[in-house]
Design a protein around this motif. Structure first.
Motif, mmCIF file in Angstrom:
data_model
loop_
_atom_site.group_PDB
_atom_site.id
_atom_site.type_symbol
_atom_site.label_atom_id
_atom_site.label_comp_id
_atom_site.label_asym_id
_atom_site.label_seq_id
_atom_site.Cartn_x
_atom_site.Cartn_y
_atom_site.Cartn_z
ATOM 1 N N PRO A 134 0.564 -1.390 0.054
ATOM 2 C CA PRO A 134 0.039 -0.002 0.008
ATOM 3 C C PRO A 134 0.936 1.298 0.061
ATOM 4 O O PRO A 134 1.897 1.185 0.556
ATOM 5 N N THR A 135 0.596 2.365 -0.579
ATOM 6 C CA THR A 135 1.084 3.565 -0.613
ATOM 7 C C THR A 135 0.082 4.583 -0.793
ATOM 8 O O THR A 135 -1.135 4.578 -1.151
ATOM 9 N N SER A 136 0.390 5.806 -0.154
ATOM 10 C CA SER A 136 -0.408 6.951 -0.453
ATOM 11 C C SER A 136 0.071 7.904 -1.278
ATOM 12 O O SER A 136 -0.684 9.023 -1.560
ATOM 13 N N SER A 137 1.239 8.057 -1.677
ATOM 14 C CA SER A 137 1.720 8.611 -2.692
ATOM 15 C C SER A 137 2.969 8.161 -3.574
ATOM 16 O O SER A 137 3.555 7.350 -2.897
ATOM 17 N N VAL A 138 3.018 8.752 -4.831
ATOM 18 C CA VAL A 138 4.275 8.517 -5.525
ATOM 19 C C VAL A 138 4.792 9.532 -6.179
ATOM 20 O O VAL A 138 4.153 10.410 -6.762
ATOM 21 N N THR A 139 6.145 9.666 -6.055
ATOM 22 C CA THR A 139 6.771 10.894 -6.596
ATOM 23 C C THR A 139 7.634 10.328 -8.092
ATOM 24 O O THR A 139 8.235 9.440 -7.755
ATOM 25 N N LEU A 140 7.276 11.084 -8.971
ATOM 26 C CA LEU A 140 7.966 10.975 -10.325
ATOM 27 C C LEU A 140 9.043 12.245 -10.540
ATOM 28 O O LEU A 140 8.631 13.160 -10.581
ATOM 29 N N THR A 141 10.225 11.857 -10.670
ATOM 30 C CA THR A 141 11.243 12.918 -10.862
ATOM 31 C C THR A 141 11.671 12.552 -12.340
ATOM 32 O O THR A 141 12.034 11.411 -12.700
ATOM 33 N N TYR A 142 11.694 13.722 -12.979
ATOM 34 C CA TYR A 142 12.043 13.551 -14.507
ATOM 35 C C TYR A 142 13.045 14.561 -14.880
ATOM 36 O O TYR A 142 12.828 15.664 -14.697
ATOM 37 N N TRP A 143 13.924 14.115 -15.751
ATOM 38 C CA TRP A 143 15.157 15.215 -16.079
ATOM 39 C C TRP A 143 15.731 14.898 -17.355
ATOM 40 O O TRP A 143 15.294 13.878 -17.998
ATOM 41 N N ASN A 144 16.706 15.698 -18.052
ATOM 42 C CA ASN A 144 17.105 15.782 -19.241
ATOM 43 C C ASN A 144 18.487 15.431 -19.127
ATOM 44 O O ASN A 144 19.348 16.057 -18.632
ATOM 45 N N ASN A 145 19.116 14.132 -19.562
ATOM 46 C CA ASN A 145 20.363 13.574 -19.676
ATOM 47 C C ASN A 145 21.272 13.941 -20.909
ATOM 48 O O ASN A 145 22.101 13.504 -21.081
ATOM 49 N N ALA A 146 20.694 14.801 -21.694
ATOM 50 C CA ALA A 146 21.516 15.320 -23.135
ATOM 51 C C ALA A 146 22.814 15.707 -22.816
ATOM 52 O O ALA A 146 23.032 16.277 -21.620
ATOM 53 N N GLN A 147 23.872 15.152 -23.397
ATOM 54 C CA GLN A 147 25.329 15.504 -23.148
ATOM 55 C C GLN A 147 25.624 16.676 -23.849
ATOM 56 O O GLN A 147 26.458 17.261 -23.362
ATOM 57 N N LYS A 148 24.945 17.105 -24.845
ATOM 58 C CA LYS A 148 25.034 18.514 -25.433
ATOM 59 C C LYS A 148 23.759 18.912 -26.259
ATOM 60 O O LYS A 148 23.015 18.189 -26.436
ATOM 61 N N PHE A 149 23.575 20.301 -26.490
ATOM 62 C CA PHE A 149 22.471 20.811 -26.752
ATOM 63 C C PHE A 149 22.716 21.675 -28.238
ATOM 64 O O PHE A 149 23.754 22.441 -28.312
ATOM 65 N N SER A 150 22.121 21.325 -29.285
ATOM 66 C CA SER A 150 22.421 21.905 -30.519
ATOM 67 C C SER A 150 21.311 22.822 -30.872
ATOM 68 O O SER A 150 20.862 23.053 -31.935
ATOM 69 N N ARG A 151 21.262 23.957 -29.818
ATOM 70 C CA ARG A 151 20.254 25.391 -30.160
ATOM 71 C C ARG A 151 19.033 24.824 -30.625
ATOM 72 O O ARG A 151 18.237 25.599 -31.433
ATOM 73 N N VAL A 152 18.299 23.734 -29.876
ATOM 74 C CA VAL A 152 17.013 23.432 -30.035
ATOM 75 C C VAL A 152 16.173 23.883 -28.987
ATOM 76 O O VAL A 152 16.888 24.269 -27.885
ATOM 77 N N ASP A 153 14.916 23.588 -28.871
ATOM 78 C CA ASP A 153 13.878 24.046 -27.494
ATOM 79 C C ASP A 153 14.404 23.306 -26.420
ATOM 80 O O ASP A 153 14.072 23.627 -25.308
ATOM 81 N N ARG A 154 14.847 22.132 -26.354
ATOM 82 C CA ARG A 154 15.086 21.214 -25.126
ATOM 83 C C ARG A 154 13.789 20.794 -24.442
ATOM 84 O O ARG A 154 13.827 20.534 -23.180
ATOM 85 N N SER A 155 12.851 20.864 -25.153
ATOM 86 C CA SER A 155 11.453 20.362 -24.634
ATOM 87 C C SER A 155 11.517 18.675 -24.726
ATOM 88 O O SER A 155 12.006 18.065 -25.497
ATOM 89 N N GLN A 156 10.986 18.415 -23.777
ATOM 90 C CA GLN A 156 10.823 16.766 -23.573
ATOM 91 C C GLN A 156 9.340 16.438 -23.168
ATOM 92 O O GLN A 156 8.961 17.199 -22.377
#
Length: 172
Positions: A134-156
């Protein structure tokens, strides 16, 4: 998104049609790294989302047999590389394009830095989760592991689909 927060907007959390090849709708979690430079903040720029279960009186309650699927864990070189961590004790099975256990020490992530999957029809980016206790809550942590960015929006974006659980009788 800045350290510990997520960029808000009209599309950061929304319901969408078919996701993950499951013929079911899902909750879209969409975020973008908002630092002005093209650094790679990785986990320092993360979104944290808590699913809390409450009774009719608004007080926390526990549920049992909680299960759901995180879909579309994928990557595009120079833009995003999805990484997902979940709280608590759970079991999981990953689609063919996902590695890791979904924990802080072994997050669920795309198997390589350039593996994009079709949001609606592919199950390769799916991560199926089941909480046996049984659980009363769950936390989801979400992040971006891109090694480099090429001038794009970085939306995920990822999706939560097929969430189901059983009410515990003594919560009523």
């Amino acid at each position: 998104m800045k350290s510990g927060t997520e960029k808000s907007g009209d599309t950061s959390l929304s319901a969408v049609g078919q996701v993950g090849g499951s013929f079911t709708s899902g909750l879209r979690i969409q975020q973008s790294v908002t630092t002005p430079d093209y650094s790679t903040p990785k986990r320092d720029a993360r979104g944290t989302y808590t699913f809390a279960f409450t009774g009719a009186d608004g007080r926390p309650v526990s549920v049992s047999n909680l299960a759901f699927t995180v879909t579309d864990i994928d990557s595009t070189e120079g833009d995003f590389w999805d990484v997902v961590e979940l709280s608590g004790a759970f079991s999981s099975t990953a689609g063919s394009g996902v590695t890791g256990a979904g924990t802080l020490n072994s997050p669920a992530t795309a198997a390589s830095s350039n593996t994009a999957f079709a949001d609606a029809t592919s199950s390769a980016g799916n991560f199926n989760v089941t909480y046996q206790t049984p659980t009363s809550s769950v936390t989801l942590t979400y992040w971006n592991n891109a090694q480099k960015f090429s001038r794009v929006d970085r939306s995920q974006g990822i999706y939560i689909a097929g969430m189901k659980f059983s009410a515990i009788a003594n919560n009523c």
